[in-house]
Design a protein around this motif. Structure first.
Motif, PDB file in Angstrom:
ATOM      1  N   GLU A  73       9.300  42.672 -11.069  1.00  0.00           N
ATOM      2  CA  GLU A  73       8.876  41.524 -11.996  1.00  0.00           C
ATOM      3  C   GLU A  73       9.703  40.775 -12.852  1.00  0.00           C
ATOM      4  O   GLU A  73      10.906  41.361 -13.187  1.00  0.00           O
ATOM      5  N   ASP A  76       7.455  34.612 -16.332  1.00  0.00           N
ATOM      6  CA  ASP A  76       7.193  33.357 -16.137  1.00  0.00           C
ATOM      7  C   ASP A  76       7.348  32.283 -17.055  1.00  0.00           C
ATOM      8  O   ASP A  76       8.010  32.825 -18.198  1.00  0.00           O
ATOM      9  N   GLN A  80       5.228  35.463 -19.724  1.00  0.00           N
ATOM     10  CA  GLN A  80       4.619  36.776 -19.269  1.00  0.00           C
ATOM     11  C   GLN A  80       5.287  37.477 -18.227  1.00  0.00           C
ATOM     12  O   GLN A  80       5.785  36.676 -17.143  1.00  0.00           O
ATOM     13  N   ARG A  82       5.584  38.637 -14.431  1.00  0.00           N
ATOM     14  CA  ARG A  82       4.789  38.367 -13.429  1.00  0.00           C
ATOM     15  C   ARG A  82       5.642  38.831 -12.204  1.00  0.00           C
ATOM     16  O   ARG A  82       7.009  39.074 -11.948  1.00  0.00           O
ATOM     17  N   GLN A  86       5.530  36.343  -6.846  1.00  0.00           N
ATOM     18  CA  GLN A  86       4.476  35.409  -7.038  1.00  0.00           C
ATOM     19  C   GLN A  86       5.136  34.186  -8.060  1.00  0.00           C
ATOM     20  O   GLN A  86       4.507  33.509  -8.776  1.00  0.00           O
ATOM     21  N   GLY A 257      -0.248  38.981  -4.603  1.00  0.00           N
ATOM     22  CA  GLY A 257      -1.012  38.228  -5.224  1.00  0.00           C
ATOM     23  C   GLY A 257      -2.226  37.609  -4.438  1.00  0.00           C
ATOM     24  O   GLY A 257      -3.117  36.947  -4.700  1.00  0.00           O
TER      25      GLY A 257
END
Ligand code: ATR
Length: 275
Positions: A73, A76, A80, A82, A86, A257
């Motif tokens: 991850e 973004d 956050q 993500r 994605q 996702g």
């Protein structure tokens, strides 16, 4: 299975198998992170070790005590975390998050492939290793009525039954064979992988015709000696291919996702494994 699923979703990703010794697992995860891999799956013997080597342990892995899926991850535009798969363009630091998709997969596969509802069922579980423990905890959480645990090393079955009793007081758990009929016999030992393996169940201790459905986590061969005996006794049977499918499909959903194309993945898996 994964490459077929990714292609069907229009993702220009590739799934590759890498052989990593346990002594290099930490470096392998860090290397994949540095190269901005979308994620990883881990199998024997890495699932317990990886708990120590990921930056974050997701609730599923903490709950069932093993990691089979890693999601990388980054943050973004809103800051956050993500999944990399994605994000348009990863910026800033990347972290590894360990998940477990095996545990949900066994519940789903029992329901779909054996057509038996685990909730309220009485289950005889063969094995007390990592796979058996994750299955036992997840099935107890699902609300099975009873879990009888039989293992070659009896002490490990007693430890696991004790842990279930502590964590899930509403579930009857004990080491040993039940003296009643049961709905599900679940093999979570590795016995059955080789043709000369002994049956994981002592048929003298528990007659197989007292079971409605027999599930073997082993999927190669497609009909293990246990499943052959169960089929001959008139039981419903399923091998572990459905569990393999659903743990993989759930991992693909975590990375992308998007809803995994399970039919496409199942067809690819059956072709690859059973021809
Ligand atoms: P996994 O992560 O696949 O669960 P594991 O933790 O090594 O692997 O557990 C393997 C399980 O298969 C154990 O329950 C093991 O029994 P022991 O605890 O007595 O070792 C069981 N097992 C392996 N080979 C077996 C065999 N030939 N007969 C019966 N049980 C066997």
């Amino acid at each position: 299975m994964q490459n077929a699923g990714m292609a069907a979703l229009g993702l220009d990703w590739r799934y590759v198998a890498c052989d990593v010794p346990p002594t290099r697992l930490r470096e392998a995860i860090e290397g994949a992170k540095a190269m901005h891999f979308v994620g990883l799956n881990l199998t024997v013997p890495h699932k317990l070790l990886a708990m120590e080597f990921v930056d974050e342990v997701a609730p599923s892995a903490r709950e069932w005590g093993a990691v089979n899926t890693v999601v990388f991850e980054s943050r973004d535009a809103e800051g956050q975390w993500r999944p990399l798969g994605q994000l348009e363009k990863p910026e800033g630091p990347v972290r590894s998050v360990g998940h477990n998709t095996d545990a949900d997969a066994i519940v789903r596969s029992l329901r779909d492939d054996l057509a038996i509802e685990p909730r309220g069922a009485r289950i005889l579980l063969l094995g007390a290793g990592g796979a058996a423990r994750a299955a036992a905890l997840r099935l107890a959480d699902e609300g099975v009525a009873g879990l009888w645990i039989v293992n070659r090393t009896q002490a490990k079955a007693e430890d696991l039954a004790g842990e279930i009793n502590d964590r899930f007081p509403a579930v009857h758990a004990e080491a040993g064979y039940p003296d009643e009929s049961i709905e599900i016999l679940l093999n979570a030992t590795s016995a059955g992988l080789r043709p000369d393996d002994p049956l994981p169940l002592d048929l003298g201790m528990y007659p197989i015709n007292r079971v409605d459905g027999v599930y073997d986590m082993v999927y190669r061969p497609a009909v293990t000696p246990l499943l052959a005996a169960a089929r001959a006794a008139g039981c419903r049977v399923a091998n572990g291919l459905g569990m393999l499918l659903h743990q993989g499909a759930d991992a693909l959903e975590l990375w992308s996702g998007k809803a995994a194309p399970r039919d496409v993945m199942r067809a690819a898996l059956e072709h690859e494994v059973h021809g």
